[in-house]
Scaffold this motif. Structure first.
Motif, PDB file in Angstrom:
ATOM      1  N   HIS A 123      23.880  48.777  19.994  1.00 35.41           N
ATOM      2  CA  HIS A 123      23.656  49.856  20.484  1.00 35.41           C
ATOM      3  C   HIS A 123      24.239  50.619  21.875  1.00 35.41           C
ATOM      4  CE1 HIS A 123      20.810  48.230  22.195  1.00 35.41           C
ATOM      5  NE2 HIS A 123      20.644  49.368  23.233  1.00 35.41           N
ATOM      6  N   ASP A 155      11.167  60.164  21.227  1.00 34.99           N
ATOM      7  CA  ASP A 155      12.593  59.973  19.975  1.00 34.99           C
ATOM      8  C   ASP A 155      11.697  60.391  18.694  1.00 34.99           C
ATOM      9  OD1 ASP A 155      11.078  58.140  20.897  1.00 34.99           O
ATOM     10  OD2 ASP A 155      12.210  56.643  21.075  1.00 34.99           O
ATOM     11  N   MET A 210      24.462  61.593  22.240  1.00 34.93           N
ATOM     12  CA  MET A 210      23.437  60.835  22.986  1.00 34.93           C
ATOM     13  C   MET A 210      22.779  60.527  24.517  1.00 34.93           C
ATOM     14  SD  MET A 210      22.905  58.177  20.887  1.00 34.93           S
ATOM     15  CE  MET A 210      23.334  59.828  19.541  1.00 34.93           C
ATOM     16  N   ARG A 266      22.012  54.138  16.824  1.00 37.19           N
ATOM     17  CA  ARG A 266      20.605  54.021  18.082  1.00 37.19           C
ATOM     18  C   ARG A 266      20.036  53.099  17.876  1.00 37.19           C
ATOM     19  NH1 ARG A 266      17.724  59.794  18.045  1.00 37.19           N
ATOM     20  NH2 ARG A 266      19.314  59.885  15.933  1.00 37.19           N
TER      21      ARG A 266
END
Length: 247
Positions: free
Chosen positions: A197, A242, A233, A44
């Motif tokens: 990512h 997040d 994910m 990420r």
């Protein structure tokens, strides 16, 4: 540039302690040997991928240990690092230093010891070989984003590194430019280590390293790593925030 028949690059050996920035641990201790020709590093945003790239290039030190090629420490031997490692950053404007194309292309060669006239001659030769001789005295500011990215790639390749580090190389580019850049990268004999990512940009990878919170969470063939990464994910995407990466 290195010819397609160039020998395989020597492995990169990473055996080091933590990487700290402003007193904060960004990377945990690492013990890896990178020998495959096509390696992907996934994770990420904020997971430590770009710091990992800078560590590989010898641009930042670890608390202890080393990143080495054939026993030589890349952080301590900068001339060796320039011959071994080339970097293509995500944003070409963060990489370009000079106002004209020829000056930008000549800079790396000057760092390797060539005279200004010899470096410019090599730059012009490289542009002719690419069908872009008319770029030589153009202001870099007149190039599009994709053209700037190509200029950065060409300037790196002129230094003939054995390994290329690619930091989100397709970010912000339109689809035709992405396809052109992918085709060019796929044909290179150098080892490519792609930081991203986005798993979709790693079709050619032989090995994937998943970094999470600065540590290697998984390391292996894409068929093994990708399903676990994608599942995690998707799990994280079910949440509305997040904040776990903050602080």
């Amino acid at each position: 540039m290195i010819s397609p028949s160039a020998p395989s690059p020597a492995p990169i050996r990473i055996s080091c302690g933590r990487v700290l920035l402003a007193g904060r641990e960004i990377l945990a201790p690492l013990d890896l040997t990178l020998s495959e020709q096509r390696i992907g590093v996934i994770g990420r945003n904020g997971s430590g991928k770009t710091t990992f790239l800078r560590l590989l290039a010898g641009l930042i030190p670890a608390e202890s240990g080393s990143v080495s090629v054939n026993g030589a420490d890349l952080a301590r031997e900068r001339k060796l690092a320039l011959r071994q490692i080339g970097i293509l950053f995500q944003n070409p404007d963060h990489q370009i230093l000079f106002p004209t194309v020829e000056e930008e292309l000549a800079f790396g060669l000057r760092q390797q010891g060539l005279s200004q006239s010899a470096a410019l001659a090599h730059a012009h030769q490289a542009l002719r070989a690419e069908g872009r001789a008319h770029w030589a005295r153009m202001p870099v500011s007149s190039l599009s984003g994709g053209q700037k990215q190509f200029l950065c790639l060409l300037s790196v390749l002129m230094m003939a590194p054995s390994t290329l580090l690619l930091d989100e190389p397709f970010s912000g580019l339109d689809l035709p430019t992405i396809f052109r850049l992918k085709r060019r990268l796929a044909a290179l004999p150098q080892r490519l280590i792609t930081i991203t990512h986005d798993p979709a940009s790693l079709e050619e990878a032989q090995r994937l390293i998943w970094i999470e919170r600065g540590a290697v969470l998984a390391d292996g063939p894409p068929a093994t790593v990708l399903p676990v990464f994608t599942s995690e994910m998707e799990r994280l995407g079910a949440f509305d925030a997040d904040t776990d990466l903050a602080g």
